[in-house]
Design a protein around this motif. Structure first.
Motif: not given
Length: 234
Positions: A40-46
């Protein structure tokens, strides 16, 4: 950063409110929960960097340090994880309500509570403006996300309405207002003001000035006195 101006509707995710969230929880182990949170954190950054349309599942998995196939162990689609990101941001924006209104210290006056909530809400909105801009854009085309966000916020407004009624019973707030209506209007004002200020960048206000004016409007709406404010406006 890719533009989100041409966002098209994400494909519907059947059961995103229930079945989708069950799958999003993944394994109940601590490791599984940590992996899901990392996705979820990675998706937010992307999504912040590429917008919704140009974001790819492979990029999200790579950013999280996982294989492309591992993504599907936790989420069915890009649309689903985007909605999870939106809910996580919603949690952050609503957090002041829980710490100050629902579970806050009883010694804090209603006016001080509203000032704290407004300050924390605007600070979080400012800090998360990039992803919020993407979320607001996608919400205009995704009725499922719009519905989820509304239901999510409505539950907190119901609880906040009970708090306003307590203020009315104690003689703090104007007894003639209808809490549900007043809070819906105030919430819309706060969210739109924050979006125009921090996402669209239509204003260049000093942060403290923006907070103070918003607080005064809310206090006036509820007819609450604020001992911290000079009655002559100085």
């Amino acid at each position: 950063m890719a533009s989100t101006d041409n966002v098209s509707p994400p494909a519907p995710v059947p059961g995103a409110r229930s079945e989708g969230r069950d799958k999003a929880s993944g394994p109940r182990s601590r490791k599984g929960a940590a992996t899901r949170a990392r996705l979820v954190q990675a998706a937010k950054a992307v999504f912040e960097e590429d917008g919704f349309l140009d974001a790819r599942i492979s990029d999200i998995a790579e950013h999280a340090g996982l294989s492309h196939g591992s993504f599907y162990h936790y989420f069915d689609s890009k649309e689903q994880i985007f909605r999870e990101v939106a809910m996580a941001v919603g949690d952050l924006l609503q957090q002041p309500m829980y710490t100050s209104v629902f579970n806050g210290p009883s010694a804090r006056t209603p006016a001080a509570t509203i000032r704290h909530v407004a300050t924390q809400f605007l600070a979080s909105y400012r800090d998360e403006a990039r992803i919020i801009g993407v979320i607001e854009m996608v919400s205009r085309y995704d009725p499922e996300l719009t519905s989820i966000r509304f239901e999510y916020q409505e539950a907190d407004r119901i609880r906040a309405a009970k708090a306003v009624r307590r203020m009315q019973q104690q003689g703090w707030a104007d007894p003639s207002i209808i809490p549900e209506v007043a809070l819906a209007a105030m919430s819309a004002m706060m969210n739109r003001f924050a979006e125009m200020w921090f996402v669209q960048k239509l204003f260049e206000f000093d942060f403290d000035d923006g907070v103070e004016q918003l607080v005064r409007l809310c206090l006036n709406a509820l007819q609450l006195e604020d001992p911290a404010v000079d009655p002559n406006g100085r």
